[in-house]
Design an enzyme around this catalytic site. Sequence first.
Site, short mmCIF file in Angstrom:
data_model
loop_
_atom_site.label_atom_id
_atom_site.label_comp_id
_atom_site.label_asym_id
_atom_site.label_seq_id
_atom_site.Cartn_x
_atom_site.Cartn_y
_atom_site.Cartn_z
N ASP A 53 -2.08 -5.86 -12.40
CA ASP A 53 -1.58 -5.96 -10.79
C ASP A 53 -0.17 -6.51 -10.59
O ASP A 53 0.50 -6.50 -9.69
CB ASP A 53 -2.63 -6.94 -10.09
CG ASP A 53 -3.88 -5.81 -9.65
OD1 ASP A 53 -3.61 -4.86 -9.55
OD2 ASP A 53 -4.99 -6.20 -9.90
N ASP A 97 -5.78 3.11 -10.21
CA ASP A 97 -5.09 2.16 -9.64
C ASP A 97 -3.75 1.72 -10.26
O ASP A 97 -2.65 1.75 -9.98
CB ASP A 97 -5.61 0.95 -9.04
CG ASP A 97 -7.04 0.94 -8.50
OD1 ASP A 97 -7.76 1.67 -9.13
OD2 ASP A 97 -7.42 0.18 -7.52
N1 GLY Z 1 -6.41 -1.83 -6.66
C1 GLY Z 1 -7.47 -2.20 -6.01
C2 GLY Z 1 -7.87 -1.66 -4.82
O1 GLY Z 1 -7.22 -0.51 -4.39
O2 GLY Z 1 -8.64 -1.86 -3.93
#
Ligand code: GLY
Length: 398
Positions: free
Chosen positions: A116, A174
């Site tokens: 992230d 993601d």
């Molecule tokens: N990357 C986490 C979400 O999209 O909730």
Amino acid sequence: MKKTLSILLGAMAIAFNGHTNTQTDKTPAPWLKKATDVISYQLKQASNTYKPGQNPRSTNPDGSVRLANYKDWTTGFFPGSLWYGYELTRDKELANQAKRFTLALDSVRYIKNTHDVGFMLYCSYGNAYRITGDKAYLPALADGAQNLYNRFNPKVGAIRSWDFTWWHFPVIIDNMMNLEYLYWASGQFKKPVYADAANTHALTTIKNHFRKDYSSYHVIDYDAKTGSVIAKRTHQGVTDESAWARGQAWALYGYAMCYENAKNETFLAQAENIAKFIMNHPTMPKDKVPVWDFDVHNALGVEEKAPRDASAAAVIASALLKLSTQVKDGQKYFNYAEDILKSLSSDAYLAKPGENNFFILKHSVGAFLYNSEIDTPLDYADYYYLEALKQYTAIKKH
Ligand code: GLY
């Protein structure tokens, strides 16, 4: 003669961009003007209300604001929204606030335990550097990119998303979003291995994350030693086999962005196929703001009542606008994105000034099955909505 030449040049520009959109009027449409006024008001109020390093993330069930510190995966979105707000309005107050909220995230450069850092640093420091060219933003961006790259495993051919102990080597869809940071850092810091890793990750993800209909699994768990797939699961979707709406949005955006950077036709074809899945989905509501999982009706039987996810819609709009400039027949993507943006800019989704804890959009879903952030504003819904509006305005001007 001059007039004929300029008409001809205009037509060539339109053909080059793959658009048949001929609007040249610079006055924004009323819906866009209203949205920009709300954006400006909410961002100014939010940046005067909240403290740098404690950024507004969403709304708690009791109506209070949920804040994100520098370790939170969403922490870069509020500074990023301020930067986009500045680009949309050219209001220097927003640029000053954006700088304050960005610099408070310096410690993110030391985070090593998550993919992230891409969202956290590229949306904040990345936009800061892109807009200002101020080299003071570069050291944090250099450290973060190296930490992200260090999570790449050549045996798996992918970047590890999370370090949660119950997975072996989890890669979530993601993660595609964070490749943009690596592509940029590869050029900026002269590290070709970063772009190589991004390309490999995107190819591995095509191989293992997608079903025949181009919907995506959420999590693929790999064996870190052999690179083989251990399991295909969900974390935020309704079932392992469902199409979690934001996951499909991340996938679409990811491949349009990879094509923009790598010019690999495989990535473009993947983006178009994902777009087809999303745009033709039978459960897509008329306003084109999806419910939080495309399969929620089948799995839970909650016809009509399933909450919408404005964050997924905003990411889809931004991705489709990118895609609309990459193909000859891009008008269909542009039109779909425009429909989404008009929906999100309507009273159904756009906050009234002063309400919604100063977030811009209402009605997103974080993690439904964890009872977390259901039908609330989300900082990343706002961020991608602003990004999409910025792109929309730029394409319209052509
Ligand atoms: N990357 C986490 C979400 O999209 O909730």
